[in-house]
Design a protein around this motif. Structure first.
Motif, PDB file in Angstrom:
ATOM      1  N   ASN A 233       0.866  -1.167   0.000  1.00 28.25           N
ATOM      2  CA  ASN A 233       0.000   0.000   0.000  1.00 28.25           C
ATOM      3  C   ASN A 233       0.907   1.221   0.000  1.00 28.25           C
ATOM      4  N   PRO A 234       0.496   2.289  -0.678  1.00 24.84           N
ATOM      5  CA  PRO A 234       1.343   3.481  -0.641  1.00 24.84           C
ATOM      6  C   PRO A 234       1.438   4.014   0.780  1.00 24.84           C
ATOM      7  N   PRO A 235       2.585   4.573   1.136  1.00 26.66           N
ATOM      8  CA  PRO A 235       2.727   5.104   2.495  1.00 26.66           C
ATOM      9  C   PRO A 235       1.866   6.351   2.689  1.00 26.66           C
ATOM     10  N   ALA A 236       1.548   6.626   3.931  1.00 27.56           N
ATOM     11  CA  ALA A 236       0.783   7.826   4.267  1.00 27.56           C
ATOM     12  C   ALA A 236       1.751   8.919   4.708  1.00 27.56           C
ATOM     13  N   TYR A 237       1.588  10.098   4.155  1.00 33.19           N
ATOM     14  CA  TYR A 237       2.405  11.246   4.526  1.00 33.19           C
ATOM     15  C   TYR A 237       1.464  12.383   4.890  1.00 33.19           C
ATOM     16  N   LEU A 238       1.192  12.528   6.173  1.00 31.75           N
ATOM     17  CA  LEU A 238       0.251  13.557   6.612  1.00 31.75           C
ATOM     18  C   LEU A 238       0.764  14.957   6.315  1.00 31.75           C
ATOM     19  N   TRP A 239       2.072  15.168   6.431  1.00 33.90           N
ATOM     20  CA  TRP A 239       2.625  16.492   6.157  1.00 33.90           C
ATOM     21  C   TRP A 239       2.365  16.869   4.699  1.00 33.90           C
ATOM     22  N   LEU A 240       2.433  15.898   3.803  1.00 31.56           N
ATOM     23  CA  LEU A 240       2.189  16.149   2.391  1.00 31.56           C
ATOM     24  C   LEU A 240       0.702  16.430   2.144  1.00 31.56           C
ATOM     25  N   ALA A 241      -0.147  15.724   2.878  1.00 32.37           N
ATOM     26  CA  ALA A 241      -1.591  15.973   2.779  1.00 32.37           C
ATOM     27  C   ALA A 241      -1.922  17.394   3.224  1.00 32.37           C
ATOM     28  N   LYS A 242      -1.236  17.878   4.270  1.00 36.45           N
ATOM     29  CA  LYS A 242      -1.472  19.248   4.733  1.00 36.45           C
ATOM     30  C   LYS A 242      -1.107  20.261   3.655  1.00 36.45           C
ATOM     31  N   LEU A 243       0.007  20.027   2.981  1.00 41.88           N
ATOM     32  CA  LEU A 243       0.376  20.939   1.897  1.00 41.88           C
ATOM     33  C   LEU A 243      -0.642  20.873   0.763  1.00 41.88           C
ATOM     34  N   TYR A 244      -1.029  19.679   0.401  1.00 38.91           N
ATOM     35  CA  TYR A 244      -1.961  19.480  -0.707  1.00 38.91           C
ATOM     36  C   TYR A 244      -3.311  20.133  -0.418  1.00 38.91           C
ATOM     37  N   LEU A 245      -3.783  19.996   0.809  1.00 36.09           N
ATOM     38  CA  LEU A 245      -5.108  20.497   1.175  1.00 36.09           C
ATOM     39  C   LEU A 245      -5.077  21.906   1.769  1.00 36.09           C
ATOM     40  N   GLY A 246      -3.879  22.450   1.973  1.00 34.78           N
ATOM     41  CA  GLY A 246      -3.738  23.717   2.685  1.00 34.78           C
ATOM     42  C   GLY A 246      -3.786  24.940   1.799  1.00 34.78           C
ATOM     43  N   ARG A 247      -4.795  25.045   0.981  1.00 35.30           N
ATOM     44  CA  ARG A 247      -4.858  26.189   0.065  1.00 35.30           C
ATOM     45  C   ARG A 247      -4.913  27.520   0.790  1.00 35.30           C
ATOM     46  N   ASP A 248      -5.364  27.506   2.044  1.00 33.61           N
ATOM     47  CA  ASP A 248      -5.445  28.752   2.811  1.00 33.61           C
ATOM     48  C   ASP A 248      -4.238  28.976   3.716  1.00 33.61           C
ATOM     49  N   LEU A 249      -3.239  28.096   3.640  1.00 34.53           N
ATOM     50  CA  LEU A 249      -2.035  28.278   4.447  1.00 34.53           C
ATOM     51  C   LEU A 249      -1.196  29.413   3.877  1.00 34.53           C
ATOM     52  N   ASP A 250      -0.615  30.200   4.765  1.00 31.68           N
ATOM     53  CA  ASP A 250       0.302  31.215   4.265  1.00 31.68           C
ATOM     54  C   ASP A 250       1.660  30.558   3.994  1.00 31.68           C
ATOM     55  N   VAL A 251       2.508  31.271   3.292  1.00 31.37           N
ATOM     56  CA  VAL A 251       3.799  30.751   2.870  1.00 31.37           C
ATOM     57  C   VAL A 251       4.657  30.371   4.080  1.00 31.37           C
ATOM     58  N   ASP A 252       4.595  31.154   5.151  1.00 30.14           N
ATOM     59  CA  ASP A 252       5.372  30.832   6.347  1.00 30.14           C
ATOM     60  C   ASP A 252       4.983  29.479   6.926  1.00 30.14           C
ATOM     61  N   LYS A 253       3.685  29.199   6.966  1.00 27.40           N
ATOM     62  CA  LYS A 253       3.233  27.908   7.499  1.00 27.40           C
ATOM     63  C   LYS A 253       3.666  26.775   6.572  1.00 27.40           C
ATOM     64  N   MET A 254       3.578  26.973   5.276  1.00 29.95           N
ATOM     65  CA  MET A 254       4.035  25.951   4.329  1.00 29.95           C
ATOM     66  C   MET A 254       5.526  25.669   4.528  1.00 29.95           C
ATOM     67  N   GLN A 255       6.293  26.737   4.683  1.00 35.00           N
ATOM     68  CA  GLN A 255       7.728  26.561   4.925  1.00 35.00           C
ATOM     69  C   GLN A 255       7.968  25.805   6.233  1.00 35.00           C
ATOM     70  N   HIS A 256       7.182  26.121   7.228  1.00 36.60           N
ATOM     71  CA  HIS A 256       7.315  25.444   8.518  1.00 36.60           C
ATOM     72  C   HIS A 256       7.053  23.935   8.367  1.00 36.60           C
ATOM     73  N   ILE A 257       6.026  23.577   7.634  1.00 38.94           N
ATOM     74  CA  ILE A 257       5.706  22.156   7.409  1.00 38.94           C
ATOM     75  C   ILE A 257       6.877  21.469   6.718  1.00 38.94           C
ATOM     76  N   ILE A 258       7.418  22.110   5.710  1.00 37.71           N
ATOM     77  CA  ILE A 258       8.538  21.518   4.965  1.00 37.71           C
ATOM     78  C   ILE A 258       9.785  21.438   5.848  1.00 37.71           C
ATOM     79  N   LEU A 259      10.067  22.504   6.588  1.00 42.70           N
ATOM     80  CA  LEU A 259      11.237  22.500   7.479  1.00 42.70           C
ATOM     81  C   LEU A 259      11.120  21.418   8.563  1.00 42.70           C
ATOM     82  N   GLN A 260       9.926  21.266   9.091  1.00 43.76           N
ATOM     83  CA  GLN A 260       9.703  20.242  10.107  1.00 43.76           C
ATOM     84  C   GLN A 260       9.955  18.852   9.517  1.00 43.76           C
ATOM     85  N   ARG A 261       9.439  18.599   8.330  1.00 35.90           N
ATOM     86  CA  ARG A 261       9.669  17.309   7.671  1.00 35.90           C
ATOM     87  C   ARG A 261      11.157  17.128   7.369  1.00 35.90           C
ATOM     88  N   LEU A 262      11.810  18.159   6.898  1.00 37.61           N
ATOM     89  CA  LEU A 262      13.234  18.097   6.588  1.00 37.61           C
ATOM     90  C   LEU A 262      14.047  17.714   7.826  1.00 37.61           C
TER      91      LEU A 262
END
Length: 180
Positions: free
Chosen positions: A90-119
């Motif tokens: 089964n494909p793995p689940a990546y909740l952080w990626l789902a947040k980016l995909y569904l986060g159309r109302d996220l500001d750029v800082d929050k998107m960067q935070h999600i990516i930095l946290q995953r990194l």
């Protein structure tokens, strides 16, 4: 049933208690399976009912008694059958990626935070994988099983390197989203 089969494989290498199996999964198998101790105990109970494992109670003076599990011949046959089955993942689940995909109302800082946290998580995990790879490489003694196990860490390290590279690229390109 994959956890049960993984536990059979570990028990085929060496008997152990539920606690021992949890520690071994954390130290040896984290790159292919994540679980918690309660799931291990439930799996062992089911495996015992299937007669894949048996246990002996070890009396301890300063601690509660413990059950040490051993793989049975029925368990070895089940492990062999599972190892020879085709694998459907089964494909793995990546909740952080789902947040980016569904986060159309996220500001750029929050998107960067999600990516930095995953990194950061991936970099920490890579440190563990490199350390485990090195420990295994130091103890190989030319045995085939160790060479195969090293291959699994090599795979994992290449995947981690690719993910780190992708995440770093996204950090640079995500700043351009401020203009949208």
């Amino acid at each position: 049933m994959s956890l049960q089969h993984i536990l059979l494989g570990l028990l085929n290498d060496q008997p152990g208690s539920g606690y021992d199996l949890n520690k071994r999964l954390q130290s040896e198998g984290q790159h292919f399976w994540m679980t918690d101790q309660s799931q291990i105990y439930r799996a062992l109970y089911k495996m015992q009912a299937e007669e894949w494992v048996r246990y002996e109670t070890v009396i301890q003076q300063d601690s509660p008694n413990k059950k040490v599990y051993y793989i049975t011949e029925t368990g070895r046959a089940e492990l062999k059958a599972w190892l020879h089955e085709d694998t459907v993942e089964n494909p793995p689940a990546y909740l952080w990626l789902a947040k980016l995909y569904l986060g159309r109302d996220l500001d750029v800082d929050k998107m960067q935070h999600i990516i930095l946290q995953r990194l950061e998580q991936v970099r920490q995990y890579k440190q563990w994988a490199q350390s485990s790879h090195q420990e295994l490489a130091n103890g190989t003694n030319g045995h085939r099983i160790y060479a195969v196990r090293l291959m699994t860490f090599d795979y994992n390290l290449q995947i981690l390197d690719a993910e780190i590279e992708w995440l770093e690229e996204q950090l640079n390109s995500i700043r351009q989203l401020e203009t949208y």
